[in-house]
Write an enzyme that holds these catalytic residues in place. Structure first.
Site, PDB file in Angstrom:
ATOM      1  N   ASP A 128      18.534 -38.199  22.902  1.00  0.00           N
ATOM      2  CA  ASP A 128      19.072 -38.175  24.262  1.00  0.00           C
ATOM      3  C   ASP A 128      18.627 -39.339  25.143  1.00  0.00           C
ATOM      4  O   ASP A 128      19.212 -39.571  26.195  1.00  0.00           O
ATOM      5  CB  ASP A 128      18.687 -36.857  24.951  1.00  0.00           C
ATOM      6  CG  ASP A 128      19.306 -35.652  24.258  1.00  0.00           C
ATOM      7  OD1 ASP A 128      20.408 -35.798  23.717  1.00  0.00           O
ATOM      8  OD2 ASP A 128      18.691 -34.570  24.258  1.00  0.00           O
ATOM      9  N   GLY A 186      34.530 -49.958  24.092  1.00  0.00           N
ATOM     10  CA  GLY A 186      35.592 -50.394  25.004  1.00  0.00           C
ATOM     11  C   GLY A 186      36.388 -49.215  25.542  1.00  0.00           C
ATOM     12  O   GLY A 186      37.620 -49.260  25.639  1.00  0.00           O
ATOM     13  N   LYS A 215      49.247 -48.958  28.707  1.00  0.00           N
ATOM     14  CA  LYS A 215      48.353 -48.777  27.554  1.00  0.00           C
ATOM     15  C   LYS A 215      48.920 -47.680  26.657  1.00  0.00           C
ATOM     16  O   LYS A 215      49.451 -46.691  27.150  1.00  0.00           O
ATOM     17  CB  LYS A 215      46.953 -48.373  28.040  1.00  0.00           C
ATOM     18  CG  LYS A 215      46.177 -49.536  28.629  1.00  0.00           C
ATOM     19  CD  LYS A 215      44.696 -49.272  28.582  1.00  0.00           C
ATOM     20  CE  LYS A 215      44.166 -49.284  27.170  1.00  0.00           C
ATOM     21  NZ  LYS A 215      43.483 -50.499  26.802  1.00  0.00           N
TER      22      LYS A 215
HETATM   23  P1  ATP Z   1      13.950 -31.877  23.541  1.00  0.00           P
HETATM   24  O1  ATP Z   1      14.203 -33.277  23.964  1.00  0.00           O
HETATM   25  O2  ATP Z   1      14.530 -31.526  22.253  1.00  0.00           O
HETATM   26  O3  ATP Z   1      14.249 -30.856  24.618  1.00  0.00           O
HETATM   27  P2  ATP Z   1      11.238 -31.182  24.168  1.00  0.00           P
HETATM   28  O4  ATP Z   1       9.929 -31.542  23.583  1.00  0.00           O
HETATM   29  O5  ATP Z   1      11.412 -31.504  25.628  1.00  0.00           O
HETATM   30  O6  ATP Z   1      12.343 -31.834  23.271  1.00  0.00           O
HETATM   31  P3  ATP Z   1      11.003 -28.359  24.735  1.00  0.00           P
HETATM   32  O7  ATP Z   1      11.688 -27.175  24.126  1.00  0.00           O
HETATM   33  O8  ATP Z   1      11.080 -28.548  26.201  1.00  0.00           O
HETATM   34  O9  ATP Z   1      11.524 -29.622  23.929  1.00  0.00           O
HETATM   35  O10 ATP Z   1       9.432 -28.314  24.367  1.00  0.00           O
HETATM   36  C1  ATP Z   1       9.027 -28.188  23.017  1.00  0.00           C
HETATM   37  C2  ATP Z   1       7.816 -27.308  22.971  1.00  0.00           C
HETATM   38  O11 ATP Z   1       6.769 -27.899  23.759  1.00  0.00           O
HETATM   39  C3  ATP Z   1       8.010 -25.924  23.599  1.00  0.00           C
HETATM   40  O12 ATP Z   1       8.605 -25.005  22.706  1.00  0.00           O
HETATM   41  C4  ATP Z   1       6.589 -25.549  23.926  1.00  0.00           C
HETATM   42  O13 ATP Z   1       5.932 -25.114  22.755  1.00  0.00           O
HETATM   43  C5  ATP Z   1       5.977 -26.876  24.363  1.00  0.00           C
HETATM   44  N1  ATP Z   1       6.027 -27.004  25.835  1.00  0.00           N
HETATM   45  C6  ATP Z   1       7.122 -27.195  26.608  1.00  0.00           C
HETATM   46  N2  ATP Z   1       6.800 -27.216  27.908  1.00  0.00           N
HETATM   47  C7  ATP Z   1       5.466 -27.016  27.976  1.00  0.00           C
HETATM   48  C8  ATP Z   1       4.511 -26.940  29.047  1.00  0.00           C
HETATM   49  N3  ATP Z   1       4.871 -27.042  30.332  1.00  0.00           N
HETATM   50  N4  ATP Z   1       3.211 -26.745  28.728  1.00  0.00           N
HETATM   51  C9  ATP Z   1       2.820 -26.641  27.443  1.00  0.00           C
HETATM   52  N5  ATP Z   1       3.664 -26.699  26.390  1.00  0.00           N
HETATM   53  C10 ATP Z   1       4.957 -26.898  26.638  1.00  0.00           C
END
Ligand code: ATP
Length: 320
Positions: A128, A186, A215
């Site tokens: 992303d 494009g 187009k």
């Molecule tokens: P993606 O880009 O796929 O969303 P991501 O790492 O942001 O990746 P998340 O699901 O937000 O994906 O986070 C992955 C894992 O990280 C969560 O399942 C949780 O275990 C841990 N995590 C997320 N937020 C927190 C937080 N605030 N504190 C501690 N651990 C967290």
């Protein structure tokens, strides 16, 4: 001194995660550091599912999509007692430090562990391109290649049938994948969280392309979560001279062999992560900024606004 490190992948998978695991493993082993692969992100950490990594554990993985360690989400990891249990498990296994490959949620987890005494380094792994502290994430370039290949094919068939192809790409609230695809292919229009969505403007522009420019096809690239592209396709068929067709590229964007650009990025970032841990540094994330590998504190990265893409939106407008 760091003697044993762990590596895990967390959140959504991305092509190039394996290349990063390989880089962390090989660089660490070559520095005399033992490496443990942790299965399924923080879930495997909580459950103590570790694998001792040898040089050969990562043979023939750098060109494979997905993640050999698996990835998972563990919402409970936000709770202090769960984090403390993980720290205990790491200490019992003699693991001093961790490389976490994932998105910003995974970074927050890495920061929490660092505060509890286990140095962690975050590597940005997602297609992303929505992680702060870096210009590009591991997996973005591969996904972009997939999008470009698909849209090029759609253009061939659209132009034979006076169609407007509306193509939804991923990005999770970040318009980069759509914008880069639109410029590379494009496209006639791009709709992202940054551009906003104005249905009347889209229909107006398509009527102009059909009636004034004559187009014989049009491509509209749309970021996921921006609008319902099936509904938009119907409106285009009813209100413009084009026949509207919606295509959601979906999870195909998350698969495939990582591109050479992603392989380079993941290899360089993996090296940097091990170097930081060797210096006794934790709580940082690795990025690439102006083509230089760098690092900054996870706290700073999470608060930093992403660098502006205004110049690229301007370029897109000037190319249409
Ligand atoms: P993606 O880009 O796929 O969303 P991501 O790492 O942001 O990746 P998340 O699901 O937000 O994906 O986070 C992955 C894992 O990280 C969560 O399942 C949780 O275990 C841990 N995590 C997320 N937020 C927190 C937080 N605030 N504190 C501690 N651990 C967290």
């Amino acid at each position: 001194m760091v003697r044993k490190i762990g590596v895990l992948t967390s959140g959504g998978d991305a092509p190039g995660m394996n290349t990063a695991i390989r880089s962390v493993t090989r660089v660490a082993l070559n520095n005399g550091i033992e490496v443990y692969g942790i299965y399924d992100g923080y879930r495997g950490l909580l459950e103590g599912r570790f694998m001792k990594m040898e040089r050969s554990s990562v043979s023939e993985t750098l060109n494979r999509g997905g993640t050999i360690l698996g990835s998972a989400r563990l919402p409970e990891f936000r709770e202090l007692d769960v984090q403390e249990k993980c720290v205990e498990t790491l200490k019992e296994n003699g693991i001093d430090a961790l490389v976490v490959i994932g998105g910003d949620g995974s970074y927050r987890g890495a920061l929490a562990l660092t505060r509890l005494g286990i140095n962690c380094i975050g590597l940005p792994g997602t297609i992303d391109n929505d992680i702060p502290g870096t210009d590009f994430t591991i997996g973005f370039d591969t996904a972009l290649n997939t999008c470009v290949e698909c849209v090029d094919k759609l253009r061939d068939t659209s132009s034979s049938h006076h169609r407007c192809s509306i193509v939804e790409v991923m990005g999770n609230h970040c318009g980069d994948l759509a914008l880069y695809t639109a410029i590379s292919c494009g496209a006639e229009m791009v709709i992202t969280p940054e551009t906003g969505y104005d249905e009347l403007e889209v229909l107006e522009k398509l009527r102009y392309l059909d009636q004034a420019i004559h187009k014989n096809h049009a491509i509209v690239i749309v970021s996921e979560k921006t609008t319902d592209i099936q509904a938009l396709a119907k409106k285009i068929s009813l209100n413009t001279g084009f026949s509207g067709r919606a295509t959601v590229l979906g999870h195909i964007q998350r698969g495939g062999a990582p591109s050479p650009t992603d392989r380079m990025l993941a290899s360089r970032m993996g090296e940097k992560a091990v170097d930081l841990l060797t210096e006794g540094i934790g709580g940082q994330c690795v990025g690439i900024i102006d083509n230089e590998i760098s690092s900054m504190s996870i706290e700073d990265a999470l608060e930093r606004p992403r660098s502006s893409r205004k110049h690229l939106y301007r370029l897109f407008d000037r190319l249409v």
